[in-house]
Structure formats: C-alpha cells, structure tokens
Scaffold this motif. Structure first.
Motif, PDB file in Angstrom:
ATOM      1  N   CYS A  15      23.467  44.838   0.384  1.00 51.89           N
ATOM      2  CA  CYS A  15      23.659  45.065   1.629  1.00 51.89           C
ATOM      3  C   CYS A  15      24.592  43.577   1.870  1.00 51.89           C
ATOM      4  CB  CYS A  15      22.888  45.366   2.451  1.00 51.89           C
ATOM      5  SG  CYS A  15      22.207  46.889   2.157  1.00 51.89           S
ATOM      6  N   ASN A  16      23.561  42.114   1.495  1.00 56.83           N
ATOM      7  CA  ASN A  16      23.523  40.697   2.607  1.00 56.83           C
ATOM      8  C   ASN A  16      25.364  40.314   2.150  1.00 56.83           C
ATOM      9  OD1 ASN A  16      21.600  40.167   3.957  1.00 56.83           O
ATOM     10  ND2 ASN A  16      19.887  39.536   1.604  1.00 56.83           N
ATOM     11  N   CYS A  47      27.628  43.181   4.084  1.00 56.71           N
ATOM     12  CA  CYS A  47      28.057  43.068   5.346  1.00 56.71           C
ATOM     13  C   CYS A  47      26.370  42.803   5.543  1.00 56.71           C
ATOM     14  CB  CYS A  47      28.648  44.469   6.110  1.00 56.71           C
ATOM     15  SG  CYS A  47      28.618  44.287   7.501  1.00 56.71           S
ATOM     16  N   PRO A  48      26.345  41.328   5.918  1.00 51.98           N
ATOM     17  CA  PRO A  48      25.315  40.340   6.159  1.00 51.98           C
ATOM     18  C   PRO A  48      24.419  41.420   7.559  1.00 51.98           C
ATOM     19  CG  PRO A  48      26.473  39.048   5.740  1.00 51.98           C
ATOM     20  CD  PRO A  48      27.202  40.528   5.929  1.00 51.98           C
ATOM     21  N   ALA A  49      25.245  41.805   8.618  1.00 48.81           N
ATOM     22  CA  ALA A  49      24.459  42.076   9.761  1.00 48.81           C
ATOM     23  C   ALA A  49      24.075  44.293   9.112  1.00 48.81           C
ATOM     24  CB  ALA A  49      26.129  42.801  10.770  1.00 48.81           C
ATOM     25  N   LEU A  50      24.349  44.688   8.378  1.00 49.58           N
ATOM     26  CA  LEU A  50      23.669  45.838   8.137  1.00 49.58           C
ATOM     27  C   LEU A  50      22.254  45.307   7.169  1.00 49.58           C
ATOM     28  CD1 LEU A  50      27.092  47.966   7.260  1.00 49.58           C
ATOM     29  CD2 LEU A  50      25.694  48.036   9.400  1.00 49.58           C
ATOM     30  N   ASN A  99      19.119  46.341   8.688  1.00 47.86           N
ATOM     31  CA  ASN A  99      18.784  47.974   8.842  1.00 47.86           C
ATOM     32  C   ASN A  99      18.195  49.094   6.969  1.00 47.86           C
ATOM     33  OD1 ASN A  99      18.625  50.876   8.914  1.00 47.86           O
ATOM     34  ND2 ASN A  99      20.884  51.199   9.539  1.00 47.86           N
TER      35      ASN A  99
END
Length: 77
Positions: A16-17, A20-23, A26
C-alpha cells in the motif's frame, strides 16, 4: 500479534505504501492487500509444486525407458 498476522500486515503495508501512500492508513485495506498477496504466493507455489511433481514423474518414466500415460498419470512399460 502473531507471526502470521505480522507477515500479513507488514506485506500489506509495504504494498500500500508503494502503490498509494494515502490508502496505507486504511487498516482493512492493508489487511486485504496482505491476505491477497500471500494467497497469490501460496497459490503459485502450490501449482508450481504440482507441475514440478508431474514433470519429474514423466522424466523418471522416460529415463527408465517407459511411456508416460498422461490421462492415467502412470508409467507404462
């Protein structure tokens, strides 16, 4: 935290990093990505081992001078 949980979470977090670091915050998504990644690894390993076992059985049969019957999965002499 168990070892398996740690592997799943760490794997999911790393993927995930990178994607898409923003996700990555979650937690449910991190778990899902980690589980899917390990399921893929286990599945590919399982089918690879099945293929290798069949390949080695055929090779052993042919080396012994036999003929391998693929439908019956056995060596005929």
């Amino acid at each position: 935290m168990s070892v398996i949980t740690s592997w799943v979470v760490n794997t999911g977090q790393r993927i995930c990093n990178r994607l898409c670091p923003a996700l990555a915050a979650n937690r449910a998504l991190v778990w899902l990505v980690g589980v899917m990644c390990w399921a893929l690894v286990i599945g590919v390993t399982w089918f690879g081992l099945q293929y290798a076992a069949t390949f080695l059985a055929v090779d052993e049969c042919l080396d012994a001078g036999g003929r391998f019957d693929y439908q019956m999965q056995q060596c005929d002499f």
